[in-house]
Enzyme design. Structure first.
Site, short mmCIF file in Angstrom:
data_model
loop_
_atom_site.label_atom_id
_atom_site.label_comp_id
_atom_site.label_asym_id
_atom_site.label_seq_id
_atom_site.Cartn_x
_atom_site.Cartn_y
_atom_site.Cartn_z
N VAL A 87 -3.84 0.60 10.53
CA VAL A 87 -2.68 -0.14 10.07
C VAL A 87 -2.12 0.57 8.84
O VAL A 87 -2.87 0.90 7.92
CB VAL A 87 -3.05 -1.60 9.70
N CYS A 88 -0.82 0.83 8.85
CA CYS A 88 -0.14 1.40 7.69
C CYS A 88 -0.80 2.71 7.26
O CYS A 88 -1.02 3.61 8.07
CB CYS A 88 -0.12 0.36 6.57
N THR A 89 -1.18 2.82 5.98
CA THR A 89 -1.74 4.08 5.48
C THR A 89 -3.21 4.26 5.86
O THR A 89 -3.82 5.26 5.46
CB THR A 89 -1.59 4.17 3.95
#
Length: 321
Positions: A107-109
């Site tokens: 998720v995301c970074t």
């Protein structure tokens, strides 16, 4: 319906973005109320509790050695990446869990952690739009799709920023069960099952560094100062005392684009800002220098897969009328 227990492991760490953890976990928990059987475990590299990005403590169930073989391994992101290097302990733990898991998701970074562990080499991936160029620079063997909400490449899944982890988790529930279950989960959580457009609709206007060349920086000033003015190649070249051929070459060498496309991109960002302020799509097209609403609509369709009116409806105000 498949109701066999499905082990989901989420690896957390100090500074983890709380919504990156809670969003997907809530999707799986809601699916359980509809007949699924997801068993969620939170792990840290040492087995100790961690502090999230909000300061809220996250209690964990153990360390990676305590987990036999996850069906799904989720790697959430945090604001510390890519600002700081991924630690060796986190990289090792992610690699170990990934090797023992049926599928891997970030998720995301969290994609930076997967990348550091070599799990994105030769794969397509995405991350938050702000740091997508950095992910591509750090991992040249990864094909970064900066506009995607989430990307699947084999058994590896990556998602865009923060709330996109919910989109990804809904897709995983649908994969494990059926569209009806994921649809009911989305309705219960009051989110879209599949949102229109890519994540570029959320990006800030005029993103990226300014041109290095003083000549090209002048072009930016000219267009932003008078977006509705005449900024054809011939007009710009004359004002800059350059030949059209030379100006075209400068754009190609530094920005890998044409003067016309760059002027259009500036006008597009201005139009987005005007829509954010509440202007109608027709008025935004006029003020931003587009010859008609239809020309602005074509650019929005190409860049965001949305109409200007739909963009304004989503981002114009947080207040309902």
């Amino acid at each position: 319906m498949n109701v066999a227990p499905h082990r989901v492991v989420i690896l957390v760490y100090d500074g983890v973005k709380l919504l990156d953890v809670a969003g997907p976990a809530e999707v799986f928990a809601e699916a359980n109320r509809l007949g699924a059987d997801y068993r969620i475990a939170l792990l840290s590299t040492t087995g100790a509790d961690v502090a999230s990005s909000t300061g809220i403590r996250v209690a964990v169930d153990g360390d990676p050695a305590s987990e036999p073989a996850p069906d799904t391994f989720v790697m959430p992101g945090g604001d510390i990446y890519p600002r700081t290097p991924v630690t060796g302990a986190l990289t090792e733990a992610a690699g170990d869990l990934a090797r023992r898991s049926g599928r891997v998701a970030s998720v995301c970074t969290g994609a930076f952690v997967l990348g550091a562990a070599g799990l994105l080499d030769g794969k397509r991936a995405t991350t938050h739009w702000k740091v997508a160029p950095e992910l591509a620079a750090r991992h040249p063997r990864t094909r970064v799709e900066a506009d995607a909400i989430y990307v699947r490449d084999g058994d590896t899944y990556t998602s865009a920023g923060v709330s996109a982890g919910i989109d990804l988790a809904l897709a995983l529930v649908e994969e494990d069960h059926d569209p009806d279950m994921s649809r009911e989960v989305a309705r219960a959580l009051v989110v879209y099952l599949q949102r229109a457009g890519g994540q570029s609709q959320f990006s800030a206007p005029l993103q990226g560094p300014p041109p290095r060349s003083p000549v090209l920086r002048t072009v930016v000033d000219l267009v932003t100062g008078d977006p509705a003015g005449n900024h054809s190649l011939g007009d710009l070249a004359a004002r800059l005392h350059l030949s059209p051929r030379h100006l075209t070459r400068l754009f190609r060498e530094e920005l890998a684009t044409t003067p016309a496309r760059y002027v259009e991109s500036i006008r597009f960002d201005i139009a987005k800002a005007l829509l954010d302020q509440g202007h109608t799509a027709t008025r935004a097209a006029e003020l931003a220098g587009f010859p008609s609403y239809e020309s602005l609509r074509r650019v929005f369709a190409r860049e965001l897969s949305l109409t200007p009116a739909a963009y304004r409806h989503r981002f114009g105000t947080a207040h309902r009328t």
